[in-house]
Design a protein around this motif. Structure first.
Motif, PDB file in Angstrom:
ATOM      1  N   VAL A  22       5.653  24.224   8.601  1.00  0.00           N
ATOM      2  CA  VAL A  22       6.060  24.203  10.614  1.00  0.00           C
ATOM      3  C   VAL A  22       6.109  22.663  10.595  1.00  0.00           C
ATOM      4  O   VAL A  22       6.774  22.446  12.285  1.00  0.00           O
ATOM      5  CB  VAL A  22       5.273  25.709  11.330  1.00  0.00           C
ATOM      6  CG1 VAL A  22       5.168  24.911  13.016  1.00  0.00           C
ATOM      7  CG2 VAL A  22       5.354  26.754  10.577  1.00  0.00           C
ATOM      8  N   ALA A  23       4.842  22.151  10.462  1.00  0.00           N
ATOM      9  CA  ALA A  23       4.871  20.505  11.208  1.00  0.00           C
ATOM     10  C   ALA A  23       5.590  19.765  10.829  1.00  0.00           C
ATOM     11  O   ALA A  23       6.277  18.918  11.455  1.00  0.00           O
ATOM     12  CB  ALA A  23       3.699  20.083  10.424  1.00  0.00           C
ATOM     13  N   ALA A  24       6.425  19.901   9.934  1.00  0.00           N
ATOM     14  CA  ALA A  24       7.945  19.225   9.091  1.00  0.00           C
ATOM     15  C   ALA A  24       8.975  19.472  10.288  1.00  0.00           C
ATOM     16  O   ALA A  24       9.767  18.779  10.930  1.00  0.00           O
ATOM     17  CB  ALA A  24       8.514  19.755   7.624  1.00  0.00           C
ATOM     18  N   ASP A  25       9.291  20.622  11.221  1.00  0.00           N
ATOM     19  CA  ASP A  25      10.275  21.231  12.067  1.00  0.00           C
ATOM     20  C   ASP A  25       9.921  20.255  13.659  1.00  0.00           C
ATOM     21  O   ASP A  25      10.702  20.024  13.924  1.00  0.00           O
ATOM     22  CB  ASP A  25      10.148  22.624  11.552  1.00  0.00           C
ATOM     23  CG  ASP A  25      11.227  22.769  11.024  1.00  0.00           C
ATOM     24  OD1 ASP A  25      11.909  22.060  10.209  1.00  0.00           O
ATOM     25  OD2 ASP A  25      11.260  24.334  11.306  1.00  0.00           O
ATOM     26  N   ILE A  26       8.394  20.014  13.944  1.00  0.00           N
ATOM     27  CA  ILE A  26       8.183  18.775  15.230  1.00  0.00           C
ATOM     28  C   ILE A  26       8.238  17.713  15.077  1.00  0.00           C
ATOM     29  O   ILE A  26       7.939  17.319  14.209  1.00  0.00           O
ATOM     30  CB  ILE A  26       6.115  19.634  15.182  1.00  0.00           C
ATOM     31  CG1 ILE A  26       5.916  21.156  15.069  1.00  0.00           C
ATOM     32  CG2 ILE A  26       6.223  18.747  16.306  1.00  0.00           C
ATOM     33  CD1 ILE A  26       6.269  21.740  16.536  1.00  0.00           C
ATOM     34  N   SER A  27       9.152  17.420  16.078  1.00  0.00           N
ATOM     35  CA  SER A  27       9.510  16.009  16.267  1.00  0.00           C
ATOM     36  C   SER A  27       8.694  15.402  16.820  1.00  0.00           C
ATOM     37  O   SER A  27       7.446  15.526  17.568  1.00  0.00           O
ATOM     38  CB  SER A  27      10.994  16.811  17.507  1.00  0.00           C
ATOM     39  OG  SER A  27      11.114  15.099  17.817  1.00  0.00           O
ATOM     40  N   GLY A  28       8.658  14.579  15.747  1.00  0.00           N
ATOM     41  CA  GLY A  28       7.390  12.995  15.662  1.00  0.00           C
ATOM     42  C   GLY A  28       6.421  13.511  15.543  1.00  0.00           C
ATOM     43  O   GLY A  28       5.371  12.270  15.107  1.00  0.00           O
ATOM     44  N   VAL A  29       6.367  14.493  14.220  1.00  0.00           N
ATOM     45  CA  VAL A  29       4.735  14.917  13.415  1.00  0.00           C
ATOM     46  C   VAL A  29       5.132  14.931  11.939  1.00  0.00           C
ATOM     47  O   VAL A  29       6.266  14.957  11.586  1.00  0.00           O
ATOM     48  CB  VAL A  29       3.916  16.353  13.525  1.00  0.00           C
ATOM     49  CG1 VAL A  29       3.500  16.664  12.746  1.00  0.00           C
ATOM     50  CG2 VAL A  29       3.931  16.403  15.197  1.00  0.00           C
ATOM     51  N   SER A  30       4.269  14.298  11.135  1.00  0.00           N
ATOM     52  CA  SER A  30       4.137  13.939   9.803  1.00  0.00           C
ATOM     53  C   SER A  30       2.866  14.465   8.687  1.00  0.00           C
ATOM     54  O   SER A  30       1.700  13.641   9.804  1.00  0.00           O
ATOM     55  CB  SER A  30       5.487  12.880   9.445  1.00  0.00           C
ATOM     56  OG  SER A  30       4.470  11.530   9.536  1.00  0.00           O
ATOM     57  N   VAL A  31       2.752  15.167   8.491  1.00  0.00           N
ATOM     58  CA  VAL A  31       1.756  15.523   7.354  1.00  0.00           C
ATOM     59  C   VAL A  31       1.439  14.304   6.469  1.00  0.00           C
ATOM     60  O   VAL A  31       1.956  13.775   5.855  1.00  0.00           O
ATOM     61  CB  VAL A  31       2.337  16.772   6.693  1.00  0.00           C
ATOM     62  CG1 VAL A  31       0.532  16.853   5.593  1.00  0.00           C
ATOM     63  CG2 VAL A  31       2.384  18.107   7.842  1.00  0.00           C
ATOM     64  N   ARG A  32       0.031  13.753   6.630  1.00  0.00           N
ATOM     65  CA  ARG A  32      -0.210  12.612   5.966  1.00  0.00           C
ATOM     66  C   ARG A  32      -0.309  12.802   4.919  1.00  0.00           C
ATOM     67  O   ARG A  32      -1.691  13.039   3.942  1.00  0.00           O
ATOM     68  CB  ARG A  32      -1.816  12.342   6.810  1.00  0.00           C
ATOM     69  CG  ARG A  32      -1.933  11.866   7.859  1.00  0.00           C
ATOM     70  CD  ARG A  32      -0.789  11.048   8.673  1.00  0.00           C
ATOM     71  NE  ARG A  32      -2.083  10.077   7.529  1.00  0.00           N
ATOM     72  CZ  ARG A  32      -1.435   8.189   7.536  1.00  0.00           C
ATOM     73  NH1 ARG A  32      -0.293   7.830   8.061  1.00  0.00           N
ATOM     74  NH2 ARG A  32      -2.441   7.383   7.260  1.00  0.00           N
TER      75      ARG A  32
END
Length: 109
Positions: A22-32
């Motif tokens: 889900v996080a990968a699909d949100i524009s502007g977000v990357s998991v640290r």
């Protein structure tokens, strides 16, 4: 979760993978964690560093450590991330998501 046929248990790692996708699909977000696909394998083994999950008595708490792309409204992106992770985890697992805590650890240029 109890059913008439027995018990169903969803592993913490399964919830972590769902949250990561889900996080990968949100524009502007990357998991640290240093690269989504490289670390997805670590998450499957339970050693991912950007997503922490605790499942107790059918309730889930999720901690996400993310970077946000420069220029994005941090509060809006994080709110969207929280809502989408909660909705998707509940839909796919049947578990109640008690909290999705987002920690912004960096800004990506």
């Amino acid at each position: 979760m109890e059913s008439m046929r027995g018990e169903i248990r969803v592993a913490d790692q399964v919830v972590a993978v769902i949250a990561g996708v889900v996080a990968a699909d949100i524009s502007g977000v990357s998991v640290r964690t240093g690269g989504f696909y490289n670390d997805l394998a670590k998450k499957l083994g339970g050693s991912g560093k950007g997503i922490y999950v605790v499942v107790t008595d059918g309730a889930v708490t999720i901690e996400l450590r993310v970077s946000i792309k420069y220029g994005m409204q941090i509060h809006e992106v994080c709110r969207q991330l929280q809502e989408k992770v909660k909705e998707t985890v509940e839909s796919l697992t049947g578990l109640f998501v008690e909290a999705v805590n987002v920690h912004v650890d960096g800004i990506e240029m």
